[in-house]
Design a protein around this motif. Structure first.
Motif, PDB file in Angstrom:
ATOM      1  N   TRP A  41     -16.618 -17.329  64.552  1.00  0.00           N
ATOM      2  CA  TRP A  41     -15.981 -18.567  64.964  1.00  0.00           C
ATOM      3  C   TRP A  41     -16.497 -19.763  64.175  1.00  0.00           C
ATOM      4  O   TRP A  41     -15.808 -20.785  64.086  1.00  0.00           O
TER       5      TRP A  41
ATOM      6  N   THR B 149     -13.619 -22.021  62.592  1.00  0.00           N
ATOM      7  CA  THR B 149     -13.554 -23.419  63.002  1.00  0.00           C
ATOM      8  C   THR B 149     -13.610 -24.354  61.807  1.00  0.00           C
ATOM      9  O   THR B 149     -12.833 -25.307  61.705  1.00  0.00           O
TER      10      THR B 149
ATOM     11  N   THR C  13     -10.648 -26.669  60.445  1.00  0.00           N
ATOM     12  CA  THR C  13     -10.864 -28.114  60.390  1.00  0.00           C
ATOM     13  C   THR C  13     -10.552 -28.666  59.008  1.00  0.00           C
ATOM     14  O   THR C  13      -9.958 -29.744  58.865  1.00  0.00           O
TER      15      THR C  13
ATOM     16  N   GLY D 115     -12.896 -30.568  65.547  1.00  0.00           N
ATOM     17  CA  GLY D 115     -13.404 -29.318  64.991  1.00  0.00           C
ATOM     18  C   GLY D 115     -14.909 -29.222  65.051  1.00  0.00           C
ATOM     19  O   GLY D 115     -15.478 -28.152  65.317  1.00  0.00           O
TER      20      GLY D 115
ATOM     21  N   ILE E 190     -16.058 -28.553  68.635  1.00  0.00           N
ATOM     22  CA  ILE E 190     -15.927 -27.121  68.922  1.00  0.00           C
ATOM     23  C   ILE E 190     -17.063 -26.338  68.272  1.00  0.00           C
ATOM     24  O   ILE E 190     -17.643 -25.433  68.881  1.00  0.00           O
TER      25      ILE E 190
ATOM     26  N   LEU F 272     -19.723 -24.036  70.380  1.00  0.00           N
ATOM     27  CA  LEU F 272     -19.804 -22.597  70.128  1.00  0.00           C
ATOM     28  C   LEU F 272     -21.201 -22.185  69.687  1.00  0.00           C
ATOM     29  O   LEU F 272     -21.661 -21.083  70.002  1.00  0.00           O
TER      30      LEU F 272
ATOM     31  N   THR G 198     -21.614 -33.177  66.106  1.00  0.00           N
ATOM     32  CA  THR G 198     -21.831 -31.739  66.278  1.00  0.00           C
ATOM     33  C   THR G 198     -23.088 -31.467  67.091  1.00  0.00           C
ATOM     34  O   THR G 198     -23.084 -30.631  68.010  1.00  0.00           O
TER      35      THR G 198
ATOM     36  N   SER H 152     -22.597 -32.429  70.720  1.00  0.00           N
ATOM     37  CA  SER H 152     -21.782 -31.414  71.382  1.00  0.00           C
ATOM     38  C   SER H 152     -22.596 -30.160  71.670  1.00  0.00           C
ATOM     39  O   SER H 152     -22.445 -29.532  72.728  1.00  0.00           O
TER      40      SER H 152
ATOM     41  N   THR I 229     -18.429 -22.365  77.483  1.00  0.00           N
ATOM     42  CA  THR I 229     -17.608 -22.977  76.446  1.00  0.00           C
ATOM     43  C   THR I 229     -16.497 -23.850  77.009  1.00  0.00           C
ATOM     44  O   THR I 229     -16.320 -25.005  76.600  1.00  0.00           O
ATOM     45  N   THR I 230     -15.739 -23.315  77.966  1.00  0.00           N
ATOM     46  CA  THR I 230     -14.580 -24.044  78.470  1.00  0.00           C
ATOM     47  C   THR I 230     -14.951 -25.358  79.155  1.00  0.00           C
ATOM     48  O   THR I 230     -14.352 -26.407  78.842  1.00  0.00           O
TER      49      THR I 230
ATOM     50  N   LEU J 181     -15.931 -27.882  76.491  1.00  0.00           N
ATOM     51  CA  LEU J 181     -14.770 -28.367  75.751  1.00  0.00           C
ATOM     52  C   LEU J 181     -13.970 -29.374  76.568  1.00  0.00           C
ATOM     53  O   LEU J 181     -13.522 -30.401  76.045  1.00  0.00           O
TER      54      LEU J 181
ATOM     55  N   LEU K 133     -13.837 -32.979  74.823  1.00  0.00           N
ATOM     56  CA  LEU K 133     -12.506 -33.327  74.325  1.00  0.00           C
ATOM     57  C   LEU K 133     -11.817 -34.313  75.266  1.00  0.00           C
ATOM     58  O   LEU K 133     -11.077 -35.193  74.819  1.00  0.00           O
TER      59      LEU K 133
END
Length: 252
Positions: free
Chosen positions: A25, A29, A33, A72, A75, A79, A161, A164, A174-175, A178, A182
């Motif tokens: 991933w 990703t 991006t 991106g 994410i 991850l 990054t 995040s 993860t969900t 996000l 986001l």
């Protein structure tokens, strides 16, 4: 338990780099991006050509995709810290590396090592594409301004990054991570336009904006590049510190 030696630190960093590099991933990703950035840059450049934009607009148009590009990297950061929890690999990691705070710190360092050069390439590609398309309508671009702007954009994406990744480590899923990030960057922040600039400028995304995009002369209550960098770094360090503290105290 004895503290790890410098050789062990190198091994831990190497292990974290290896995990990130071999995570499918990660590259999906980053490639996605990169492609998205070029598509958005092409769209903004076409609009700019129709409007006869000048030299300063080349940087503005080339980096107009930053408002979408950071998705991106959000994410990617999530991850990087959440992927080990989905399959239970985190238990193996903590068994192999018992120094939790150090292990997570090395993960952030490894993430920064990977993100910084890739972020520079992606940010520069948008500006380069715009310059190539608009070179006939543009006068000479100041190299110093371009370099400062690209380094600022790279720094902003790297800090985003890491921020995040810290929130991902706190939520461990993860969900939800996000949805939170986001939702903030694409819903909450745009809807907070009524907040006075002197307060809103201290939000992570607005402070980050001033890292790479110098304010126009008619703006008030603006931040300098250094102020934006300092505030963004402070947000990132606060969340990283909180993430490390919780990581050391919670069960895997």
């Amino acid at each position: 338990m004895s503290a790890p030696s410098s050789k062990k630190l190198t091994l831990i960093l190497g292990a974290e780099l290896d995990k990130l590099v071999t995570l499918p991933w990660t590259w999906l990703t980053l490639v996605g991006t990169f492609i998205l950035n070029l598509v958005i840059a092409a769209a903004f450049t076409s609009v700019g050509l129709q409007g006869g934009a000048g030299t300063q607009s080349i940087l503005n148009i080339g980096l107009a995709s930053m408002g979408y590009l950071h998705a991106g990297f959000i994410i990617l950061g999530i991850l990087a810290t959440c992927s080990e929890y989905s399959g239970g690999q985190i238990r193996t990691t903590l068994t192999t590396i018992p120094w939790r705070g150090l292990q997570l710190s090395m993960k952030y360092l490894a993430l920064a090592v990977i993100t910084f050069p890739v972020a520079f390439i992606i940010a520069a590609s948008g500006v380069l594409y715009t310059f190539i398309r608009m070179r006939d309508t543009a006068v000479e671009i100041e190299i110093d301004t371009m370099i400062k702007t690209l380094v600022g954009a790279t720094g902003y994406l790297t800090l985003t990054t890491l921020l995040s990744a810290a929130i991902g480590a706190l939520l461990r899923r993860t969900t939800p991570a996000l949805v939170v990030l986001l939702g903030y960057y694409f819903i909450v922040s745009p809807l907070s336009r009524d907040i006075p600039p002197k307060f809103k400028n201290y939000f992570p995304d607005m402070a980050g904006y001033y890292i790479y995009m110098p304010p126009s002369s008619d703006e008030i209550n603006v931040l300098t590049r250094m102020q934006g960098t300092g505030i963004s770094m402070l947000w990132t360090l606060i969340f990283i510190t909180v993430a490390i503290v919780f990581y050391r105290k919670r069960d895997a």
